[in-house]
Design an enzyme around this catalytic site. Sequence first.
Site, PDB file in Angstrom:
ATOM      1  N   GLU A  42       0.838  -1.213   0.000  1.00 20.32           N
ATOM      2  CA  GLU A  42       0.000   0.000   0.000  1.00 20.32           C
ATOM      3  C   GLU A  42       0.865   1.252   0.000  1.00 20.32           C
ATOM      4  O   GLU A  42       1.830   1.347   0.761  1.00 20.32           O
ATOM      5  CB  GLU A  42      -0.902  -0.034   1.232  1.00 20.32           C
ATOM      6  N   SER A 133     -11.589   0.909  -5.687  1.00 22.98           N
ATOM      7  CA  SER A 133     -11.379   1.370  -7.059  1.00 22.98           C
ATOM      8  C   SER A 133     -12.607   1.429  -7.941  1.00 22.98           C
ATOM      9  O   SER A 133     -12.575   1.024  -9.103  1.00 22.98           O
ATOM     10  CB  SER A 133     -10.343   0.491  -7.758  1.00 22.98           C
ATOM     11  N   SER A 134     -13.679   1.986  -7.392  1.00 23.90           N
ATOM     12  CA  SER A 134     -14.845   2.197  -8.258  1.00 23.90           C
ATOM     13  C   SER A 134     -14.457   3.171  -9.376  1.00 23.90           C
ATOM     14  O   SER A 134     -14.915   3.026 -10.512  1.00 23.90           O
ATOM     15  CB  SER A 134     -16.032   2.716  -7.454  1.00 23.90           C
ATOM     16  N   ASP A 181      -4.435   0.679  -9.547  1.00 19.67           N
ATOM     17  CA  ASP A 181      -5.868   0.406  -9.699  1.00 19.67           C
ATOM     18  C   ASP A 181      -6.240   0.188 -11.166  1.00 19.67           C
ATOM     19  O   ASP A 181      -6.992  -0.737 -11.501  1.00 19.67           O
ATOM     20  CB  ASP A 181      -6.686   1.565  -9.111  1.00 19.67           C
ATOM     21  N   TYR A 231      -3.545  12.254   0.610  1.00 16.12           N
ATOM     22  CA  TYR A 231      -2.861  11.425  -0.396  1.00 16.12           C
ATOM     23  C   TYR A 231      -1.755  12.212  -1.110  1.00 16.12           C
ATOM     24  O   TYR A 231      -0.597  11.785  -1.131  1.00 16.12           O
ATOM     25  CB  TYR A 231      -3.888  10.849  -1.377  1.00 16.12           C
TER      26      TYR A 231
HETATM   27  C1  GAF Z   1      -5.229   4.656  -4.162  1.00 14.52           C
HETATM   28  C2  GAF Z   1      -4.440   5.031  -5.411  1.00 14.52           C
HETATM   29  F1  GAF Z   1      -5.268   5.269  -6.460  1.00 14.52           F
HETATM   30  C3  GAF Z   1      -3.447   3.923  -5.791  1.00 14.52           C
HETATM   31  O1  GAF Z   1      -2.674   4.324  -6.869  1.00 14.52           O
HETATM   32  C4  GAF Z   1      -2.580   3.543  -4.585  1.00 14.52           C
HETATM   33  O2  GAF Z   1      -1.595   4.524  -4.350  1.00 14.52           O
HETATM   34  C5  GAF Z   1      -3.426   3.308  -3.345  1.00 14.52           C
HETATM   35  O3  GAF Z   1      -4.328   4.380  -3.083  1.00 14.52           O
HETATM   36  C6  GAF Z   1      -2.592   3.115  -2.106  1.00 14.52           C
HETATM   37  O4  GAF Z   1      -1.841   1.957  -2.215  1.00 14.52           O
HETATM   38  O5  GAF Z   1      -6.048   3.558  -4.429  1.00 14.52           O
END
Ligand code: GAF
Length: 392
Positions: A42, A133-134, A181, A231
């Site tokens: 992650e 990941s929708s 994703d 993020y």
């Molecule tokens: C989100 C991001 F879209 C991915 O690319 C990834 O960085 C993730 O967070 C964390 O692992 O889903």
Amino acid sequence: MSTTIRSAEDLVKDACAAFEKRFGEKPSVAAKAPGRVNLIGEHTDYNAGFVFPMALPMVTVIVGRPTASGTCRVETLAAADDPLYTEFPSKKLEPGKPKWCNYVKGVAAQMPGNIPSFDAVVTTSVPLGGGVSSSASLEVATHTFLEQMGGAGENDTEVDKILRCQKAEHEFAGMPCGIMDQFISVKGKAGHAVLIDCRSQEGRLVPMSDPSVVVLVTNSNVKHELTGSEYPTRRRQCEEAAKLFGKESLRDASEADLEAKKSEMNEEMFRRVRHVITEIKRTDEAATALENGDYKTFGNLMVASHNSLRDDYEVSCKELDQLVEFAMELQSEGVFGSRMTGGGFGGCTVTLLKASAVDKVIEHVAAKYSASGNKATFFVCPPSDGATKVRL
Ligand code: GAF
């Protein structure tokens, strides 16, 4: 009880019926693309590291037809921000409202070929905002849909498709995501997890064909508002740290590098970097453990990953910590490991466990989680295929 996942066929039927109702004719083109759950690895993708996701049986479906009007007309059947129906000129693709349609527009804007205007209906079984990941599934479904209208080039590769969908997310949703994703939504394979090397952009298929072991996705049904701001901050911290190390990315840094530079960084950055360096290593080890059927080691690595995301990277939250803790209480019944999955601050956990323990674990976690005033939803998820065209 685990939630029944609607089949892609049913979703396509719903979307076709809605299309006919709204546009008065039948759709001619359709595509589907899955959400994903990340087993481990992650916040490593944007550090050129390893990630280890699998595609989910939950998919986003888009059906439609090309038109000559110059105006795209798109409806969603999924609960999203209003309005659920929108129109935009095919030659003027810009992000705006409703937000859900930015993924469709963003991908349309990236297609190398000349695409016509189109009418479309979208629906999904991927939980929205659940960290599975929708958004990538909508991007990849849209790409697969538009490919059938002349949108892609002749020598187009799957990696081109992945990078275009990622760019759509950067430019139309303002989210500086890595490639995980979109990659797994394109290249997922039934019965397999995929160890993705985010530097070489290659995936190694790892079979998950043991029927006595299953993946349980648990939705905390909470989403804390921090995601949007935290993020990009994490990503920036990683880039700054790589620069400090004189490396292209944190993929090239070792624990020894981190110790050597300790005095040059603040305590927070030290912990962020420690997460990334140790997580890349854990992910590599976890893929090997799974290949060897060593679920115990795999589970221990999952828990170590969760603890690192909670304490060092600080992207977990109370609800995710509780779900992991409650699942791990049934280790003796067959839970191998559990961790938060995806970006964090809410969304889902992923648990690897014996198939024979599923009912007991769901019952236990549901009861304890609801005592704290929340309701979890559970999905038993076989690793599934990536995006495909759908023949109507
Ligand atoms: C989100 C991001 F879209 C991915 O690319 C990834 O960085 C993730 O967070 C964390 O692992 O889903």
